[in-house]
Each structure stands twice: as structure tokens, then as C-alpha cells.
Design a protein around this motif. Structure first.
Motif, PDB file in Angstrom:
ATOM      1  N   LEU A  48      56.256  52.713  91.037  1.00  7.85           N
ATOM      2  CA  LEU A  48      55.330  52.925  92.149  1.00  7.85           C
ATOM      3  C   LEU A  48      54.050  52.117  91.989  1.00  7.85           C
ATOM      4  N   SER A  49      53.743  51.672  90.787  1.00 11.11           N
ATOM      5  CA  SER A  49      52.581  50.802  90.586  1.00 11.11           C
ATOM      6  C   SER A  49      53.008  49.345  90.492  1.00 11.11           C
ATOM      7  N   SER A  50      54.256  49.066  90.897  1.00  6.45           N
ATOM      8  CA  SER A  50      54.830  47.716  90.794  1.00  6.45           C
ATOM      9  C   SER A  50      54.766  47.213  89.353  1.00  6.45           C
ATOM     10  N   ASN A  91      50.105  45.239  96.562  1.00  5.36           N
ATOM     11  CA  ASN A  91      51.122  44.637  95.702  1.00  5.36           C
ATOM     12  C   ASN A  91      52.505  45.142  96.092  1.00  5.36           C
ATOM     13  N   TYR A  92      52.589  46.434  96.358  1.00  3.66           N
ATOM     14  CA  TYR A  92      53.872  47.017  96.774  1.00  3.66           C
ATOM     15  C   TYR A  92      54.342  46.407  98.100  1.00  3.66           C
ATOM     16  N   ILE A  93      53.442  46.289  99.062  1.00  2.94           N
ATOM     17  CA  ILE A  93      53.816  45.726 100.365  1.00  2.94           C
ATOM     18  C   ILE A  93      54.299  44.288 100.208  1.00  2.94           C
ATOM     19  N   ALA A 106      60.155  57.551 102.479  1.00  2.00           N
ATOM     20  CA  ALA A 106      60.346  56.149 102.834  1.00  2.00           C
ATOM     21  C   ALA A 106      59.061  55.364 102.620  1.00  2.00           C
ATOM     22  N   ALA A 107      59.218  54.074 102.450  1.00  5.93           N
ATOM     23  CA  ALA A 107      58.103  53.133 102.407  1.00  5.93           C
ATOM     24  C   ALA A 107      58.645  51.786 102.890  1.00  5.93           C
ATOM     25  N   CYS A 108      57.849  50.757 102.791  1.00  9.84           N
ATOM     26  CA  CYS A 108      58.221  49.464 103.373  1.00  9.84           C
ATOM     27  C   CYS A 108      59.572  48.958 102.865  1.00  9.84           C
TER      28      CYS A 108
END
Length: 363
Positions: A206-208, A259-261, A328-330
Motif C-alpha cells: 500500500l506504500s508502493s 506514487n500508487y496512482i 477498490a482503487a485505481c
């Protein structure tokens, strides 16, 4: 052939010429191989998408080798498609002839319902979907159909930002009962501390895989907090992070989210932002508006559809730390591409999922 003094000197001073020769040969061979790889295969050749004025560094580079490979999910979807059957009137309806028909689909003709049901079973990898009312997957499936129709009907500005593409169950599931790239709340990641220290400095998905905060998705895609980096005024009175202006921890959380996006869409910062003024909403690219709408869309999906189904799911489907529902997320839809399935129109064959009203069969 050579002077006697030279032959005598060589005899008195023997030298190993094979070691240096081998070293020179190895280095020379490596140079030749590298030159061949670059010139012949062009494995590192790149192309770029310009997102802003020239000279500002606003471009999204990609390896040409990656651009030449389509999303493997496209072939999987194409194997499930079929043409809708335009009703002529008088056909038997699914609500009268089939059991456990999801709410809102009772008015479909039997032929269209059967083909949609067959596709949904392939998309989700659940061969007996909707056969057993006591199976939790039936209740969850009812909710997911409503969610899909809502996405297509009410979030056109994000889903169809460039052209009609729509979403179906396959957009996320890709043939699996549980979509890849769903996420769970894992806070705190440090049990022995509280506050900011409890959610950062641990390498997590989750923190990439950085030391940045691991609660960015929970904060921005569930709790709906505003995304902040810093105050534009200097020497602002008050305490950062307390008196209504962001502190450095908010900036770190924002960077974790950005960063995640970027990783989820396979892009960089300037896909949405202007490199000379990241903070200025008046100087961003058109994609910024699409992404902002997407954040609001995912907030609704999580809070209105996904979190409420936690009570329907068995324990093994809940989060390992806090027992929460998968969210959900991107990346759940995009899978590393700017558009899910690289912009394949997945809704044209399934008008039943495009609206909560009567399907438009193009009559």
C-alpha cells in the motif's frame, strides 16, 4: 627476423601475454554484444507522450517493446463477447422463466439473460453464479451488478472520458472470483507506536514498497480527506497538521497516494500535473480532471457498495488484519494501463449493464 638483443631480452624477461589478451578479448566482446543489443534489438528504445509545452519535461516515456504488447486481458474478454439479441416483442422474460434473476434484470428476454449470465460466469470464474440463493456469492453478485450499472450510468465523465468504453464485471475480475489488486486496511503497521509513526516506515504494497505512509488509500479513497502537500503562504500562524494547514506528514501521505496512482496507470507525475506548478489546478493537464473524478468515483464504490458487503463475506474473504471488506482503487481496474483493457469498448455488447433502466439495443 628480430635483432639478437631483442630475442635475448625476451628470453631473460619472460612475460605472460595470455592474461591481458583474454581480458582485452572479454571486454571487446562485451562491447560488441552491447552494441549489437542496442543497434539490432533496440530493447531500450523509448517513445513518449507529450503532455505539455515543449521544453518543460512534460512527457510520459515508455519502452517501445512495452507499447507493442497489448494488455493480455483483452484476448480474454474478446473470447467471451457475443452480440445482443434485439427483442422483437412477445419473447419470454427471464423473470418468468429463470430462478434467482438479479434485481433489475427480470425484464430481459430469456435469450439475452442467458447470454449475459454465461458471460458473467466466465468473467468472474464462478461457474454456478446465481444458482444458489444461500450462497454468499449470489447476494454479492446482486450488489455488484448494481454497482456496474451505476458506474456506466452515473460516472460517464471518468469511465468514458475519451470514448465509449464502459465497464463490465470483467474489467476488474479478469476471470477470477476476487479481482486482483483489491486492498485491505493494514493500519497500524507499527504496533508499538501511535500517531504518524504507526502508519509509516514499513515497506508494504500500500506504500508502493516505500517507507511512506501505508494508509493513503484508506484516507483518500474511503475517508475522503482532501489531498494536501503544503501551504502556499510562508510563516503561517499555527501548528502544521493541526491548525487547518498541512504538515510534512500530509505531504508524505500525498506522495504515497500519487506514487500508487502513477504505478496503477503506468504513467508519471506530469501525466496530470504541470511540472512548473504542481500545486496549481489552473495549470494541470486534462487528465487531472479525469483522475479527480475517478477519486470521487472510487470513494463512492468503496463506501456505498464494497464496505457494506463485509457482512455477507466469509472470514477468508476479509482483510487479514482488521477483518474489513476488500476495496477498490485505481489499479483494480487499470492494471498498469492508462485505460482499463487499453480502451477496449466492453459495454457495446452488454447494454443490460449500461443502465438501471431498459437496455438500449439500438432499435
Amino acid at each position: 627476423m628480430l635483432p639478437n638483443w631483442f630475442n635475448k631480452w625476451n628470453s631473460d624477461n619472460p612475460t605472460n601475454i595470455y592474461g591481458p589478451a583474454i581480458a582485452i578479448g572479454v571486454v571487446g566482446g562485451a562491447v560488441l554484444v552491447a552494441a549489437w543489443l542496442v543497434s539490432a534489438n533496440q530493447s531500450s528504445a523509448v517513445d513518449s507522450l507529450q503532455t505539455g509545452p515543449r521544453g518543460t519535461g512534460m512527457s510520459v516515456p515508455k519502452f517501445k517493446s512495452d507499447l507493442g504488447e497489448p494488455d493480455p486481458g483483452i484476448a480474454g474478454y474478446m473470447a467471451t463477447r457475443s452480440d445482443p439479441v434485439v427483442p422483437q416483442g412477445g419473447e419470454e422474460l427471464a423473470g418468468d422463466a429463470r430462478e434467482n434473476v438479479p434485481p433489475g434484470l427480470e425484464g430481459l428476454t430469456v435469450e439475452n439473460y442467458d447470454r449475459l449470465l454465461a458471460a458473467m460466469r466466465q468473467w468472474t470464474g464462478i461457474p454456478d453464479l446465481f444458482e444458489d440463493m444461500d450462497n454468499y456469492q449470489t447476494s454479492v453478485g446482486y450488489t455488484m451488478i448494481g454497482m456496474t450499472q451505476n458506474l456506466n450510468e452515473n460516472w460517464d465523465g471518468h469511465v468514458n472520458a475519451n470514448a465509449e468504453v464502459g465497464v463490465t464485471c470483467y474489467t476488474c475480475h479478469r476471470g477470477q472470483p476476487v479481482p486482483s489488486d483489491v486492498w485491505f486496511d493494514i493500519s497500524p503497521v507499527n504496533e508499538r507506536v501511535e500517531g504518524w509513526g504507526a502508519v509509516q516506515n514499513r515497506v508494504t504494497p500500500l506504500s508502493s514498497y516505500t517507507s511512506l505512509p501505508s494508509d493513503a488509500l484508506q484516507t483518500y479513497l474511503v475517508d475522503g480527506e482532501s489531498i494536501k502537500v503544503h501551504d502556499l503562504d510562508s510563516r503561517v500562524e499555527g501548528v502544521p497538521g493541526v491548525d487547518d494547514y498541512p504538515g510534512i506528514q500530509h505531504a508524505e501521505r500525498t506522495y504515497a497516494f500519487m506514487n500508487y496512482i502513477s504505478n496503477s496507470l503506468g504513467v508519471n507525475c506530469v501525466f496530470c500535473h504541470n511540472s512548473r506548478a504542481f500545486y496549481d489546478g489552473a495549470q494541470v493537464t486534462p487528465q487531472w480532471a479525469t483522475e479527480t473524478l475517478g477519486i470521487q468515483m472510487v470513494q463512492e464504490l468503496n463506501n456505498d457498495y464494497l464496505i457494506p458487503i463485509a457482512g455477507l463475506l466469509p472470514e477468508n474473504r476479509l482483510g487479514p488484519k482488521n477483518g474489513d471488506a476488500p476495496k477498490a482503487a485505481c489499479r483494480t481496474c487499470h492494471k498498469g494501463y492508462q485505460q482499463p483493457l487499453q480502451g477496449t469498448n466492453v459495454i457495446k455488447d452488454w447494454p443490460e449493464l449500461a443502465t438501471t433502466g431498459d437496455p438500449d439495443y439500438g432499435q
